[in-house]
Design a protein around this motif. Sequence first.
Motif, PDB file in Angstrom:
ATOM      1  N   ARG A  14       0.810  -1.220   0.000  1.00  0.00           N
ATOM      2  CA  ARG A  14       0.000   0.000   0.000  1.00  0.00           C
ATOM      3  C   ARG A  14       0.841   1.266   0.000  1.00  0.00           C
ATOM      4  O   ARG A  14       0.502   2.262  -0.621  1.00  0.00           O
ATOM      5  CB  ARG A  14      -0.905   0.025   1.233  1.00  0.00           C
ATOM      6  N   ASN A  15       1.951   1.229   0.725  1.00  0.00           N
ATOM      7  CA  ASN A  15       2.744   2.441   0.939  1.00  0.00           C
ATOM      8  C   ASN A  15       3.822   2.661  -0.106  1.00  0.00           C
ATOM      9  O   ASN A  15       4.519   3.675  -0.074  1.00  0.00           O
ATOM     10  CB  ASN A  15       3.390   2.406   2.325  1.00  0.00           C
ATOM     11  N   GLY A  16       4.000   1.711  -0.995  1.00  0.00           N
ATOM     12  CA  GLY A  16       5.031   1.858  -2.010  1.00  0.00           C
ATOM     13  C   GLY A  16       6.441   1.794  -1.473  1.00  0.00           C
ATOM     14  O   GLY A  16       7.381   2.245  -2.124  1.00  0.00           O
ATOM     15  N   ASP A  17       6.615   1.216  -0.276  1.00  0.00           N
ATOM     16  CA  ASP A  17       7.943   1.160   0.341  1.00  0.00           C
ATOM     17  C   ASP A  17       8.599  -0.212   0.229  1.00  0.00           C
ATOM     18  O   ASP A  17       9.615  -0.474   0.857  1.00  0.00           O
ATOM     19  CB  ASP A  17       7.867   1.587   1.809  1.00  0.00           C
ATOM     20  N   ARG A  18       7.982  -1.109  -0.540  1.00  0.00           N
ATOM     21  CA  ARG A  18       8.494  -2.469  -0.731  1.00  0.00           C
ATOM     22  C   ARG A  18       8.556  -3.237   0.580  1.00  0.00           C
ATOM     23  O   ARG A  18       9.414  -4.101   0.776  1.00  0.00           O
ATOM     24  CB  ARG A  18       9.847  -2.463  -1.430  1.00  0.00           C
ATOM     25  N   ARG A  19       7.612  -2.924   1.456  1.00  0.00           N
ATOM     26  CA  ARG A  19       7.437  -3.682   2.700  1.00  0.00           C
ATOM     27  C   ARG A  19       6.014  -4.207   2.735  1.00  0.00           C
ATOM     28  O   ARG A  19       5.098  -3.556   2.249  1.00  0.00           O
ATOM     29  CB  ARG A  19       7.735  -2.807   3.910  1.00  0.00           C
ATOM     30  N   TYR A  20       5.848  -5.390   3.324  1.00  0.00           N
ATOM     31  CA  TYR A  20       4.581  -6.088   3.177  1.00  0.00           C
ATOM     32  C   TYR A  20       4.077  -6.619   4.518  1.00  0.00           C
ATOM     33  O   TYR A  20       4.836  -7.217   5.285  1.00  0.00           O
ATOM     34  CB  TYR A  20       4.753  -7.268   2.216  1.00  0.00           C
ATOM     35  N   LEU A  21       2.790  -6.402   4.761  1.00  0.00           N
ATOM     36  CA  LEU A  21       2.114  -7.028   5.893  1.00  0.00           C
ATOM     37  C   LEU A  21       1.004  -7.902   5.331  1.00  0.00           C
ATOM     38  O   LEU A  21      -0.008  -7.397   4.842  1.00  0.00           O
ATOM     39  CB  LEU A  21       1.536  -5.984   6.855  1.00  0.00           C
ATOM     40  N   PHE A  22       1.209  -9.204   5.372  1.00  0.00           N
ATOM     41  CA  PHE A  22       0.236 -10.165   4.855  1.00  0.00           C
ATOM     42  C   PHE A  22      -0.502 -10.827   6.016  1.00  0.00           C
ATOM     43  O   PHE A  22       0.102 -11.137   7.052  1.00  0.00           O
ATOM     44  CB  PHE A  22       0.930 -11.249   4.030  1.00  0.00           C
ATOM     45  N   ILE A  23      -1.795 -11.074   5.823  1.00  0.00           N
ATOM     46  CA  ILE A  23      -2.592 -11.785   6.816  1.00  0.00           C
ATOM     47  C   ILE A  23      -3.018 -13.113   6.204  1.00  0.00           C
ATOM     48  O   ILE A  23      -3.963 -13.172   5.402  1.00  0.00           O
ATOM     49  CB  ILE A  23      -3.832 -10.964   7.245  1.00  0.00           C
TER      50      ILE A  23
END
Length: 264
Positions: A14-23
Amino acid sequence: MNPGKQRRLNRLCRNGDRRYLFIPMDHSVSDGPPQLINRFEGVGLAAALGGADALIVHKGRLPGLAADPELRGCGLVMHLSASTVHGPDPDAKVLVGTVAEAVRQGADAVSVHVNVGARSEPDQLQALGTVAAHCEELGIPLLAMVYLRGPQVVDSYDAAELAHVVSIAIDLGADLVKTSMPRPLSGVSRLVEAAGGRLILSGGSAEEEPAEFLGKAEYAMRAGTAGLAVGRRVWTAGEPAAVVRRLAEIVHAGVPALAEPAAV
Protein backbone atom coordinates in the motif's frame (compact mmCIF):
# COMPACT_ATOMS: atom_id res chain seq x y z
CA MET A 1 11.10 -8.25 -13.82
CA ASN A 2 8.08 -9.20 -15.91
CA PRO A 3 6.00 -5.95 -16.12
CA GLY A 4 2.78 -7.73 -15.19
CA LYS A 5 4.45 -9.16 -12.11
CA GLN A 6 5.83 -5.75 -11.17
CA ARG A 7 2.45 -4.03 -11.39
CA ARG A 8 0.78 -6.70 -9.29
CA LEU A 9 3.65 -6.74 -6.81
CA ASN A 10 3.18 -2.99 -6.39
CA ARG A 11 -0.46 -3.64 -5.47
CA LEU A 12 0.71 -5.84 -2.60
CA CYS A 13 2.34 -2.85 -0.91
CA ARG A 14 0.00 0.00 0.00
CA ASN A 15 2.74 2.44 0.94
CA GLY A 16 5.03 1.86 -2.01
CA ASP A 17 7.94 1.16 0.34
CA ARG A 18 8.49 -2.47 -0.73
CA ARG A 19 7.44 -3.68 2.70
CA TYR A 20 4.58 -6.09 3.18
CA LEU A 21 2.11 -7.03 5.89
CA PHE A 22 0.24 -10.17 4.86
CA ILE A 23 -2.59 -11.79 6.82
CA PRO A 24 -2.71 -15.53 6.02
CA MET A 25 -6.24 -16.95 6.26
CA ASP A 26 -5.60 -20.25 4.48
CA HIS A 27 -5.71 -22.08 7.83
CA SER A 28 -9.43 -22.58 7.27
CA VAL A 29 -8.47 -25.59 5.11
CA SER A 30 -5.46 -26.92 6.99
CA ASP A 31 -6.84 -27.06 10.54
CA GLY A 32 -10.21 -25.29 10.37
CA PRO A 33 -9.92 -23.07 13.49
CA PRO A 34 -13.42 -21.85 14.46
CA GLN A 35 -12.03 -18.42 15.41
CA LEU A 36 -11.44 -17.91 11.70
CA ILE A 37 -14.20 -19.85 9.94
CA ASN A 38 -17.07 -18.41 11.97
CA ARG A 39 -16.16 -14.82 11.06
CA PHE A 40 -14.04 -15.14 7.94
CA GLU A 41 -15.19 -12.11 5.96
CA GLY A 42 -15.40 -9.98 9.12
CA VAL A 43 -11.78 -10.75 9.98
CA GLY A 44 -10.75 -10.01 6.40
CA LEU A 45 -12.47 -6.64 6.45
CA ALA A 46 -11.01 -5.77 9.86
CA ALA A 47 -7.52 -6.66 8.64
CA ALA A 48 -7.96 -4.53 5.53
CA LEU A 49 -9.23 -1.56 7.51
CA GLY A 50 -6.38 -2.02 9.99
CA GLY A 51 -3.81 -1.55 7.25
CA ALA A 52 -2.97 -5.03 5.94
CA ASP A 53 -1.28 -4.98 2.57
CA ALA A 54 -2.82 -8.27 1.47
CA LEU A 55 -4.91 -11.23 2.61
CA ILE A 56 -3.93 -14.81 1.74
CA VAL A 57 -6.98 -16.99 1.05
CA HIS A 58 -8.09 -20.08 -0.85
CA LYS A 59 -9.95 -19.74 -4.14
CA GLY A 60 -13.43 -20.33 -2.72
CA ARG A 61 -13.10 -17.33 -0.40
CA LEU A 62 -11.53 -14.97 -2.91
CA PRO A 63 -14.64 -13.89 -4.90
CA GLY A 64 -16.53 -12.71 -1.80
CA LEU A 65 -13.59 -10.65 -0.62
CA ALA A 66 -12.79 -9.29 -4.08
CA ALA A 67 -16.38 -8.03 -4.41
CA ASP A 68 -16.30 -6.08 -1.13
CA PRO A 69 -15.72 -2.38 -1.94
CA GLU A 70 -14.38 -1.77 1.56
CA LEU A 71 -11.39 -3.99 0.81
CA ARG A 72 -10.13 -1.69 -1.93
CA GLY A 73 -6.46 -0.98 -1.40
CA CYS A 74 -5.89 -4.38 0.21
CA GLY A 75 -4.33 -6.99 -2.05
CA LEU A 76 -5.50 -10.58 -2.41
CA VAL A 77 -3.21 -13.59 -2.67
CA MET A 78 -4.72 -16.90 -3.77
CA HIS A 79 -3.18 -19.86 -1.95
CA LEU A 80 -2.70 -22.88 -4.21
CA SER A 81 -1.60 -25.52 -1.67
CA ALA A 82 -3.52 -27.63 0.80
CA SER A 83 -3.42 -30.45 3.33
CA THR A 84 -5.39 -31.07 6.52
CA VAL A 85 -4.65 -32.21 10.05
CA HIS A 86 -6.89 -35.22 9.34
CA GLY A 87 -4.76 -36.60 6.50
CA PRO A 88 -2.17 -39.38 6.76
CA ASP A 89 0.61 -36.79 6.43
CA PRO A 90 -0.32 -33.15 7.20
CA ASP A 91 3.09 -32.06 5.85
CA ALA A 92 2.25 -33.39 2.37
CA LYS A 93 1.01 -30.31 0.51
CA VAL A 94 -0.74 -30.70 -2.85
CA LEU A 95 -1.88 -28.15 -5.42
CA VAL A 96 -5.63 -27.40 -5.33
CA GLY A 97 -5.68 -24.36 -7.60
CA THR A 98 -3.94 -22.90 -10.64
CA VAL A 99 -2.33 -19.62 -11.59
CA ALA A 100 -4.88 -19.22 -14.38
CA GLU A 101 -7.72 -19.45 -11.85
CA ALA A 102 -6.05 -16.78 -9.73
CA VAL A 103 -5.75 -14.45 -12.72
CA ARG A 104 -9.40 -14.98 -13.66
CA GLN A 105 -10.54 -14.21 -10.12
CA GLY A 106 -8.52 -11.01 -9.91
CA ALA A 107 -5.86 -12.12 -7.44
CA ASP A 108 -2.77 -9.95 -7.17
CA ALA A 109 -0.46 -12.91 -6.45
CA VAL A 110 -0.44 -16.62 -5.68
CA SER A 111 1.24 -18.57 -2.91
CA VAL A 112 2.54 -22.14 -2.69
CA HIS A 113 3.51 -24.05 0.47
CA VAL A 114 6.54 -26.38 0.54
CA ASN A 115 7.71 -28.40 3.54
CA VAL A 116 11.40 -29.19 3.10
CA GLY A 117 12.18 -32.43 4.91
CA ALA A 118 8.73 -33.94 4.38
CA ARG A 119 8.39 -37.38 2.82
CA SER A 120 6.72 -35.76 -0.18
CA GLU A 121 9.37 -33.03 -0.55
CA PRO A 122 10.25 -33.97 -4.17
CA ASP A 123 6.64 -33.59 -5.30
CA GLN A 124 6.26 -30.29 -3.47
CA LEU A 125 9.44 -28.89 -5.03
CA GLN A 126 8.24 -29.97 -8.46
CA ALA A 127 4.91 -28.22 -7.84
CA LEU A 128 6.72 -25.02 -6.83
CA GLY A 129 8.80 -25.04 -9.99
CA THR A 130 5.75 -25.65 -12.16
CA VAL A 131 3.77 -22.84 -10.54
CA ALA A 132 6.76 -20.48 -10.89
CA ALA A 133 6.82 -21.13 -14.63
CA HIS A 134 3.10 -20.40 -14.93
CA CYS A 135 3.52 -17.22 -12.88
CA GLU A 136 6.20 -15.99 -15.24
CA GLU A 137 4.04 -16.81 -18.26
CA LEU A 138 0.96 -15.02 -16.88
CA GLY A 139 2.72 -12.15 -15.12
CA ILE A 140 1.64 -12.80 -11.53
CA PRO A 141 3.91 -12.72 -8.44
CA LEU A 142 4.68 -15.89 -6.50
CA LEU A 143 4.95 -16.06 -2.73
CA ALA A 144 6.63 -19.30 -1.63
CA MET A 145 5.88 -20.45 1.92
CA VAL A 146 8.81 -22.71 2.78
CA TYR A 147 9.36 -24.46 6.10
CA LEU A 148 11.49 -27.15 7.70
CA ARG A 149 8.96 -29.87 8.56
CA GLY A 150 9.07 -33.63 8.42
CA PRO A 151 11.01 -36.69 9.63
CA GLN A 152 14.31 -35.45 8.19
CA VAL A 153 14.23 -32.21 10.19
CA VAL A 154 16.22 -31.88 13.41
CA ASP A 155 15.57 -28.19 14.21
CA SER A 156 12.82 -26.32 12.37
CA TYR A 157 14.21 -22.94 13.47
CA ASP A 158 17.93 -23.34 12.75
CA ALA A 159 19.12 -20.24 10.88
CA ALA A 160 21.58 -22.07 8.62
CA GLU A 161 18.98 -24.61 7.55
CA LEU A 162 16.30 -21.95 7.08
CA ALA A 163 18.71 -19.96 4.91
CA HIS A 164 19.03 -23.04 2.71
CA VAL A 165 15.23 -23.39 2.55
CA VAL A 166 14.84 -19.73 1.60
CA SER A 167 17.47 -19.98 -1.11
CA ILE A 168 15.68 -23.00 -2.57
CA ALA A 169 12.54 -20.89 -3.04
CA ILE A 170 14.51 -18.10 -4.73
CA ASP A 171 16.32 -20.60 -6.96
CA LEU A 172 13.00 -22.07 -8.10
CA GLY A 173 11.48 -18.71 -9.04
CA ALA A 174 9.74 -17.20 -6.02
CA ASP A 175 9.34 -13.42 -5.92
CA LEU A 176 8.78 -13.35 -2.15
CA VAL A 177 9.61 -16.03 0.43
CA LYS A 178 7.81 -16.68 3.72
CA THR A 179 9.40 -18.79 6.44
CA SER A 180 9.74 -19.15 10.21
CA MET A 181 11.55 -16.73 12.50
CA PRO A 182 14.90 -18.34 13.36
CA ARG A 183 16.11 -19.11 16.87
CA PRO A 184 18.09 -17.26 18.03
CA LEU A 185 16.61 -14.20 16.38
CA SER A 186 20.03 -12.84 15.45
CA GLY A 187 19.95 -15.40 12.61
CA VAL A 188 17.47 -13.20 10.71
CA SER A 189 20.29 -11.42 8.88
CA ARG A 190 21.41 -14.75 7.42
CA LEU A 191 17.92 -15.36 6.04
CA VAL A 192 17.69 -11.82 4.65
CA GLU A 193 20.93 -12.36 2.77
CA ALA A 194 19.76 -15.71 1.38
CA ALA A 195 16.47 -14.19 0.22
CA GLY A 196 18.06 -11.17 -1.43
CA GLY A 197 15.79 -8.75 0.42
CA ARG A 198 12.62 -10.70 -0.39
CA LEU A 199 12.07 -12.31 3.02
CA ILE A 200 8.68 -12.41 4.76
CA LEU A 201 8.72 -13.83 8.30
CA SER A 202 5.86 -15.83 9.75
CA GLY A 203 4.04 -14.76 12.90
CA GLY A 204 4.14 -18.27 14.33
CA SER A 205 2.05 -19.34 17.31
CA ALA A 206 -0.46 -16.98 18.90
CA GLU A 207 0.49 -18.33 22.33
CA GLU A 208 3.58 -16.12 22.57
CA GLU A 209 3.07 -12.96 24.63
CA PRO A 210 2.16 -9.96 22.41
CA ALA A 211 4.95 -7.73 23.73
CA GLU A 212 7.56 -10.42 23.10
CA PHE A 213 6.32 -11.04 19.56
CA LEU A 214 6.18 -7.33 18.72
CA GLY A 215 9.75 -6.94 19.92
CA LYS A 216 10.83 -9.75 17.60
CA ALA A 217 8.89 -8.20 14.73
CA GLU A 218 10.58 -4.83 15.23
CA TYR A 219 14.01 -6.45 15.31
CA ALA A 220 13.28 -8.47 12.18
CA MET A 221 12.25 -5.39 10.23
CA ARG A 222 15.36 -3.51 11.35
CA ALA A 223 17.46 -6.46 10.21
CA GLY A 224 16.22 -6.00 6.64
CA THR A 225 13.18 -8.28 6.48
CA ALA A 226 10.76 -7.24 3.73
CA GLY A 227 7.67 -7.92 5.81
CA LEU A 228 5.59 -10.08 8.10
CA ALA A 229 2.83 -12.66 7.56
CA VAL A 230 0.71 -12.89 10.70
CA GLY A 231 -2.44 -14.99 10.80
CA ARG A 232 -3.38 -16.64 14.09
CA ARG A 233 -2.41 -13.64 16.17
CA VAL A 234 -4.86 -11.55 14.12
CA TRP A 235 -7.90 -13.76 13.78
CA THR A 236 -7.83 -15.02 17.38
CA ALA A 237 -7.84 -11.43 18.65
CA GLY A 238 -10.98 -9.77 19.98
CA GLU A 239 -10.13 -6.69 17.88
CA PRO A 240 -8.26 -7.85 14.78
CA ALA A 241 -8.07 -4.34 13.29
CA ALA A 242 -6.17 -3.06 16.33
CA VAL A 243 -3.63 -5.88 16.09
CA VAL A 244 -3.14 -5.28 12.37
CA ARG A 245 -2.79 -1.54 12.91
CA ARG A 246 0.08 -2.10 15.36
CA LEU A 247 1.77 -4.54 13.01
CA ALA A 248 1.41 -2.12 10.10
CA GLU A 249 3.15 0.55 12.16
CA ILE A 250 6.08 -1.82 12.69
CA VAL A 251 6.29 -2.97 9.07
CA HIS A 252 5.93 0.42 7.40
CA ALA A 253 7.45 2.80 9.94
CA GLY A 254 10.89 4.28 9.41
CA VAL A 255 13.26 2.01 11.26
CA PRO A 256 16.27 3.22 13.29
CA ALA A 257 19.67 1.59 13.41
CA LEU A 258 19.71 -2.10 14.26
CA ALA A 259 19.89 -2.98 17.95
CA GLU A 260 20.79 -6.35 19.36
CA PRO A 261 17.70 -8.39 20.31
CA ALA A 262 17.01 -9.63 23.79
CA ALA A 263 17.85 -13.29 24.27
CA VAL A 264 14.99 -15.37 22.88
